[in-house]
Motif scaffolding. Structure first.
Motif, PDB file in Angstrom:
ATOM      1  N   VAL A  95       0.606  -0.865   0.131  1.00  5.64           N
ATOM      2  CA  VAL A  95      -0.321  -0.128  -0.074  1.00  5.64           C
ATOM      3  C   VAL A  95       0.885   1.515  -0.170  1.00  5.64           C
ATOM      4  O   VAL A  95       0.660   1.719  -1.111  1.00  5.64           O
TER       5      VAL A  95
ATOM      6  N   LEU B 257      -5.517   6.081  -4.613  1.00  7.48           N
ATOM      7  CA  LEU B 257      -5.074   5.791  -3.515  1.00  7.48           C
ATOM      8  C   LEU B 257      -6.021   3.756  -4.052  1.00  7.48           C
ATOM      9  O   LEU B 257      -6.246   3.668  -4.703  1.00  7.48           O
ATOM     10  N   PRO B 258      -4.574   3.350  -3.605  1.00  9.74           N
ATOM     11  CA  PRO B 258      -4.402   1.968  -3.707  1.00  9.74           C
ATOM     12  C   PRO B 258      -5.869   1.364  -3.321  1.00  9.74           C
ATOM     13  O   PRO B 258      -6.228   1.177  -2.286  1.00  9.74           O
ATOM     14  N   GLY B 259      -6.529  -0.134  -4.153  1.00 15.66           N
ATOM     15  CA  GLY B 259      -7.124  -0.552  -3.738  1.00 15.66           C
ATOM     16  C   GLY B 259      -6.689  -2.238  -2.538  1.00 15.66           C
ATOM     17  O   GLY B 259      -5.893  -2.135  -2.261  1.00 15.66           O
TER      18      GLY B 259
ATOM     19  N   LEU C 286     -12.701   7.208   9.295  1.00 17.96           N
ATOM     20  CA  LEU C 286     -12.932   8.215   8.329  1.00 17.96           C
ATOM     21  C   LEU C 286     -12.175   9.720   8.210  1.00 17.96           C
ATOM     22  O   LEU C 286     -11.605  10.207   7.401  1.00 17.96           O
TER      23      LEU C 286
ATOM     24  N   GLY D  50      -4.968  11.581  -5.953  1.00 21.18           N
ATOM     25  CA  GLY D  50      -6.388  10.978  -5.072  1.00 21.18           C
ATOM     26  C   GLY D  50      -7.110  10.005  -5.894  1.00 21.18           C
ATOM     27  O   GLY D  50      -7.123   8.457  -4.761  1.00 21.18           O
ATOM     28  N   ALA D  51      -6.927  10.162  -7.418  1.00 21.15           N
ATOM     29  CA  ALA D  51      -7.321   8.965  -7.543  1.00 21.15           C
ATOM     30  C   ALA D  51      -6.888   7.519  -7.969  1.00 21.15           C
ATOM     31  O   ALA D  51      -6.821   6.635  -7.869  1.00 21.15           O
TER      32      ALA D  51
ATOM     33  N   ARG E 112      -3.215  16.336  -1.690  1.00 23.90           N
ATOM     34  CA  ARG E 112      -3.339  16.733  -2.804  1.00 23.90           C
ATOM     35  C   ARG E 112      -3.244  17.789  -2.559  1.00 23.90           C
ATOM     36  O   ARG E 112      -2.584  18.351  -3.542  1.00 23.90           O
TER      37      ARG E 112
ATOM     38  N   VAL F 285      -9.135   8.515   7.259  1.00 23.83           N
ATOM     39  CA  VAL F 285      -8.714   8.356   5.342  1.00 23.83           C
ATOM     40  C   VAL F 285      -8.935   9.449   4.396  1.00 23.83           C
ATOM     41  O   VAL F 285      -8.211  10.714   3.065  1.00 23.83           O
ATOM     42  N   VAL F 286      -9.582  11.101   5.507  1.00 24.08           N
ATOM     43  CA  VAL F 286      -9.651  12.491   4.842  1.00 24.08           C
ATOM     44  C   VAL F 286      -8.366  12.936   4.843  1.00 24.08           C
ATOM     45  O   VAL F 286      -7.829  13.980   4.416  1.00 24.08           O
TER      46      VAL F 286
ATOM     47  N   LEU G  19      -3.272   5.535   5.841  1.00 25.67           N
ATOM     48  CA  LEU G  19      -3.487   4.841   4.824  1.00 25.67           C
ATOM     49  C   LEU G  19      -3.121   2.736   5.563  1.00 25.67           C
ATOM     50  O   LEU G  19      -4.463   1.579   5.798  1.00 25.67           O
TER      51      LEU G  19
ATOM     52  N   TYR H 217      -6.020  11.656   2.636  1.00 22.93           N
ATOM     53  CA  TYR H 217      -6.399  12.647   1.128  1.00 22.93           C
ATOM     54  C   TYR H 217      -6.105  13.603   1.125  1.00 22.93           C
ATOM     55  O   TYR H 217      -5.658  14.503  -0.034  1.00 22.93           O
TER      56      TYR H 217
ATOM     57  N   GLU I  41      -3.581  17.136  -8.432  1.00 25.45           N
ATOM     58  CA  GLU I  41      -4.543  16.326  -8.177  1.00 25.45           C
ATOM     59  C   GLU I  41      -5.068  14.638  -8.508  1.00 25.45           C
ATOM     60  O   GLU I  41      -5.960  14.269  -7.954  1.00 25.45           O
ATOM     61  N   ARG I  42      -4.227  13.889  -9.181  1.00 27.86           N
ATOM     62  CA  ARG I  42      -4.673  12.937  -9.584  1.00 27.86           C
ATOM     63  C   ARG I  42      -4.399  11.666  -8.185  1.00 27.86           C
ATOM     64  O   ARG I  42      -4.360  10.745  -8.655  1.00 27.86           O
TER      65      ARG I  42
END
Lengths: 275, 275
Positions: A150, A272-274, A250, A269-270, A261, A253-254, A199, A257, A266-267
């Motif tokens: 992660v 964040l691994p699964g 919560l 944020g996209a 950011r 994570v926020v 994370l 994030y 900005e990218r």
């Protein structure tokens, strides 16, 4: 009347978000139920939070969960950052299998990893002469495996996107590799490492399957406690415990994030691994 | 880099090797393992697969069905949402964050939330029942409850890669196709969908692979009446104390997954050559 596709999709998106959040909201709302019954609303009350925080099993499980998650985050940050920095410099024949391995630790069905770790710790541990090989230590070791990946994913995304110009400038100005790393690379990576660490913390804090299989009889984390209680059905105290866990993750994570950011593109944020 | 790779090797690959070896052993005494290098566990499973009773075969087929249905349902639910965020939404990062947040909260809590929501006594259903709009339903502890839980818990894993692919699409291509006379659905089929395909494939893998070992949702929402490969493996370790058989089942899951992935990659490679 003509309804545009855009409006229709917008309406659908609202429904999808309701679907995503309603069940979580239900748990939180019923944590504030004054009554003993989970499904009949009997007035607002915070008493179940007091009950939960007054239950020694819950507080000790919470403490253990936080300690494991913290230790896991620290170790995973060190290992994951090292991996993230080394991978882009490796030759493909070396990089590809390690890359694949890192992804494997994230997508392998967790039950398979959990029982593999269990067999490994029990069989390996007894051969080393350990009487009770299972405990918080084994949970920590197992959590670090997938959380290293992660952290590595988050840090690498940042490392690749930030370019090497500043490092080159630092070399040109006479700094050695070590001081360049300490004074240039590390500060620039710090937000990504912090975000990866947060994370990793939540990932470990929320983990159930791996913890459940590699824990001994003495070490009960919060998810393991909740799992055990669910056999007797959902109670308001369990909802209160869950609500506190949700609030905790919560925030993590926020913050992760926002750190990502603020620090970079900005990218990020996209990415964040699964899993 | 070395420490991370060592950690992966020692605590991920070696444990997997341990279950590979254990699957070739047998139980001796109470839950002890004798490493006898026998294929008996696999023969036992094979006999079941080709035999008249085929208990294990049925469970594996149910697992396949769960994984396929789970993947398709998250795709169907998630695609319009990802499409809306990528093409029309104003606050893309915020909406994406709202998809990510449930994913990072506890899987266990999100699963048990449905225990409350699907209860026939849940206030919404009670109200509907009183007004006569709906009869008392019995969803909980059936395969349908498991399917709902799976679609819910895995949805974010599908939406993130879908969004990543859709976000890169140049929508003027779609507009151009429509200006040149394509009806919307054909423009979608000929332009949007092919461009979104990498996201569809990535999301499908991210959902399908972990689903083959899903353990939490069937236990909580299926009420132990529905059985999948993950439960089967867990049962050998938690109840039957037959670790060699449990390891063999896990190896079968890994083997089947590997074969499926190789076939998938081959088919993908062939398709790319054609186009």
């Amino acid at each position: 009347m003509f309804v545009s596709g855009r409006r229709l999709l917008g309406g659908y998106a609202v429904l999808a978000y309701v679907f995503l959040y309603a069940p979580i909201a239900v748990v939180v709302v019923f944590a504030f139920n004054g009554g003993r019954d989970t499904l009949y609303w009997q007035g607002f009350s915070t008493k179940w939070f007091h009950v939960a925080l007054g239950t020694p099993e819950i507080t000790s499980a919470l403490r253990l969960s936080i300690l494991i998650a913290l230790g896991n985050a620290v170790v995973a940050c060190v290992l994951g950052t090292m991996l993230a920095l080394a991978l882009p410099r490796m030759r493909p024949w070396c990089r590809t299998p390690i890359d694949a391995l890192a992804y494997m630790t994230l997508v392998t069905p967790e039950i398979v990893f959990a029982i593999a770790a269990l067999v490994f710790f029990v069989q390996g541990g007894t051969r080393l002469g350990l009487e009770n090989p299972l405990g918080w230590q084994t949970i920590l070791i197992a959590h670090v495996v997938f959380n290293t990946s992660v952290v590595a994913l988050v840090v690498r995304a940042r490392f690749v996107s930030m370019g090497q110009q500043l490092e080159e400038a630092s070399f040109d100005l006479g700094a050695g590799p070590l001081s360049t790393f300490r004074q240039v690379t590390l500060p620039r990576l710090a937000p990504a490492i912090l975000a990866g660490g947060l994370l990793a913390f939540t990932f470990s804090f929320d983990d159930f399957i791996t913890s459940f299989f590699v824990t001994g009889t003495q070490s009960e984390t919060l998810p393991i406690y909740i799992w055990g209680q669910l056999r007797f059905g959902v109670t308001p105290a369990i909802n209160a415990t869950a609500a506190m866990m949700l609030a905790f993750t919560l925030v993590m994570v926020v913050v992760a994030y926002l750190v990502l950011r603020r620090s970079g593109s900005e990218r990020d944020g996209a990415t964040l691994p699964g899993v | 880099m070395l420490p991370a790779v060592a950690w992966y090797a020692l605590f991920f690959l070696v444990p997997l090797a341990f279950i590979a070896v254990t699957s070739l052993g047998e139980v001796s005494g109470y839950s002890d393992i004798a490493y006898t290098w026998t294929l008996d566990n696999y023969r036992y499973l094979w006999d079941d697969f080709v035999g008249d009773l085929h208990l294990y075969r049925d469970i594996f087929l149910e697992t396949l069905k769960l994984s396929v249905v789970g993947t398709l349902s998250t795709l169907v639910i998630g695609f319009p949402l990802a499409y809306y965020i990528a093409r029309y939404a104003k606050h893309k990062t915020l909406l994406l964050l709202l998809v990510i947040v449930p994913f990072w909260t506890s899987f266990l809590i999100r699963a048990y939330a449905w225990l409350i929501v699907l209860d026939p006594e849940f206030p919404v259903f009670r109200a509907l029942g009183l007004t006569g709009f709906m009869e008392r339903h019995e969803i909980l502890f059936t395969p349908n409850a498991v399917y709902i839980g799976v679609a819910y818990n895995y949805l974010p894993l599908m939406v993130l890669p879908l969004y990543a692919a859709l976000e890169r699409i140049d929508w003027s291509l779609v507009d151009a196709a429509q200006d040149l006379g394509d009806p919307p659905w054909r423009a979608f089929r000929r332009i949007t969908f092919p461009l979104a395909l990498p996201g569809v494939l990535a999301g499908s893998l991210l959902v399908f692979i972990p689903l083959t070992g899903e353990y939490i949702i069937p236990v909580i929402l299926g009420g132990n009446k529905t059985f999948y490969a993950g439960n089967l493996i867990a049962q050998q370790f938690l109840e039957s104390e037959d670790w060699p058989l449990g390891s063999a089942i896990a190896m079968v899951v890994i083997g089947a997954l590997t074969i499926a992935l190789v076939v998938y990659a081959r088919a993908l490679g062939r398709q790319e050559q054609h186009s």
